[in-house]
Design a protein around this motif. Structure first.
Motif: not given
Length: 184
Positions: A24-47
């Protein structure tokens, strides 16, 4: 064997519940239109943080269990209950996206803040003697995948699912807290 499968299912449901908070937090952050590389790093860091935080919580929980015995079991159930209620209540609050920038130290603080609730769940599971490696790997996996999904779907579904995702996760933790409190 069936007891092990039951434990995997229960831990997967908890991991899903905690991952829904990150989703749910990532849904909001998804509005920032992040690059796929950023999305990958955010997911790995949260994991990664969803592995470390419950691991520390489980270590503390096992210590408390040895020191305080059955009282610690009730404390663990109450913690899950309170965390579930807090997640449900937070899902109804309207907040702007005040999260830190998902880069560098901002990403570390973001991942830490999203995974704080997993420390409490880890504490409860440590009290009950859950399998550490299985627990932390499931928590990390579910939160990473759900974060990626949330970031990718953020542009489309943020207002519709954001609060409901966190409420669903809170409901699952609430149910487990009640189950643990009344199973003794």
């Amino acid at each position: 064997m069936s007891m092990f499968i039951g434990e995997i299912i229960a831990l997967s449901m908890m991991a899903f519940a905690l991952g829904m908070d990150a989703f749910s937090v990532a849904l909001g952050m998804g509005l920032l239109r992040l690059r796929l590389k950023q999305i990958f790093y955010i997911g790995v860091m949260i994991g990664l943080f969803h592995i470390l935080m419950p691991m520390f919580g489980m270590i503390v929980g096992r210590f408390l269990s040895r020191q305080f015995g059955s009282i610690a079991s009730y404390i663990g159930g109450a913690l899950l209950l309170l965390l579930g209620i807090q997640m449900i209540a937070a899902s109804f609050k309207k907040e702007g996206d005040a999260s830190a920038s998902p880069k560098g130290i901002g990403l570390i603080f973001f991942a830490f803040s999203v995974s704080l609730d997993s420390f409490s769940v880890g504490l409860s599971l440590g009290i009950f003697g859950a399998r550490t490696m299985l627990t932390i790997l499931l928590f990390g996996f579910f939160s990473m995948v759900l974060t990626w999904m949330g970031l990718m779907l953020g542009r489309h579904f943020q207002q519709w699912l954001g609060a409901y995702g966190e409420a669903l996760g809170g409901s699952i933790l609430l149910a487990f807290g009640l189950k643990l409190l009344f199973s003794f």
